[in-house]
Enzyme design. Structure first.
Site, PDB file in Angstrom:
ATOM      1  N   ASP A 128      14.219  36.651 -45.541  1.00  0.00           N
ATOM      2  CA  ASP A 128      13.442  37.838 -45.889  1.00  0.00           C
ATOM      3  C   ASP A 128      13.381  38.724 -44.644  1.00  0.00           C
ATOM      4  OD1 ASP A 128      12.944  36.007 -47.995  1.00  0.00           O
ATOM      5  OD2 ASP A 128      10.958  36.879 -48.371  1.00  0.00           O
TER       6      ASP A 128
ATOM      7  N   LYS B  38      12.208  43.771 -51.616  1.00  0.00           N
ATOM      8  CA  LYS B  38      10.865  43.182 -51.578  1.00  0.00           C
ATOM      9  C   LYS B  38       9.886  44.244 -51.118  1.00  0.00           C
ATOM     10  CE  LYS B  38       8.401  39.532 -48.976  1.00  0.00           C
ATOM     11  NZ  LYS B  38       8.572  38.390 -48.058  1.00  0.00           N
TER      12      LYS B  38
ATOM     13  N   LYS C  99      11.217  41.341 -55.442  1.00  0.00           N
ATOM     14  CA  LYS C  99      10.133  40.432 -55.057  1.00  0.00           C
ATOM     15  C   LYS C  99       8.895  41.253 -54.747  1.00  0.00           C
ATOM     16  CE  LYS C  99       8.712  36.957 -51.636  1.00  0.00           C
ATOM     17  NZ  LYS C  99       9.132  36.076 -50.520  1.00  0.00           N
TER      18      LYS C  99
END
Length: 214
Positions: A89, A151, A180
């Site tokens: 991430d 995300k 996400k």
């Protein structure tokens, strides 16, 4: 809806101890969350604690500001995957995006994706700091760079995920990337609503409470 398989069970605070990470992994195994999300120094520990469980290890890089140089992010990503991370991430360089330097942002994402090969790359755009046009541009950079996810948030900015942001992000990436939602997701109703809007993963430290009420 099996909410547990949408959840990245997360512990990213500066004060998280090795014991806290082991406990996080025990909880993830017990409740069969999709992944745990940890800082890089704990990737190997999490991997050992989760061995054979089927729970993935996600590691954050360039976290939480995204302002370190690209070579440092690439090094960090390679070290995390070498230590056993299944997913990365990464935080984009928000300042470069806001300055309109989309080539820089796209190239950085692309280089990190190439560095980690078949591992999953989630691109944190930190929506709380962006205009709508900047959010759209960031999603397009992630698309062009062949990332796997966009995300919403680190959870350490001035705000977390919103329904409007997830809806917007999904409208840009469609089925080409996954979305996400992360930051401020604390109950089952909110989690379910994000999934209905198109999120396929949820980052939260409230996973146990969420699934206990679903």
């Amino acid at each position: 809806m099996q909410l547990n398989q949408y959840i990245d069970h997360t512990s990213l605070k500066a004060v998280a101890t090795p014991g806290d990470i082991i406990q996080l992994c025990k909880e993830a195994k017990k409740h069969q969350f999709y992944a745990v999300c940890v800082n890089g120094s704990y990737v190997r520990l999490a991997g050992e604690a989760l061995k054979g469980s089927g729970v993935k290890v996600a590691a954050v890089i360039g976290f939480p500001l995204g302002a370190m140089d690209t070579r440092s992010k690439i090094f960090e990503a390679r070290e995390c995957t070498a230590s056993g991370a299944d997913e990365i991430d990464m935080v984009i360089n928000i300042g470069e995006l806001k300055d309109g330097n989309l080539k820089f942002v796209e190239d950085e994402i692309s280089e990190i994706k190439k560095a980690i090969g078949t591992k999953v790359l989630k691109v944190i755009i930190e929506t709380c700091y962006l205009t709508e046009d900047e959010k759209i541009a960031a999603c397009k950079c992630a698309l062009n760079a062949k990332a796997d996810f966009v995300k919403t948030s680190t959870g350490f900015g001035s705000g977390g995920a919103t329904f409007e942001d997830v809806k917007l992000m999904k409208s840009i990436v469609g089925d080409k990337l996954q979305v996400k939602a992360s930051g401020g997701i604390k109950d089952a109703e909110t989690a379910a609503n994000y999934i209905k809007l198109g999120a396929s993963r949820l980052g939260t430290s409230s996973g146990i409470f969420i699934i206990s009420k679903s």
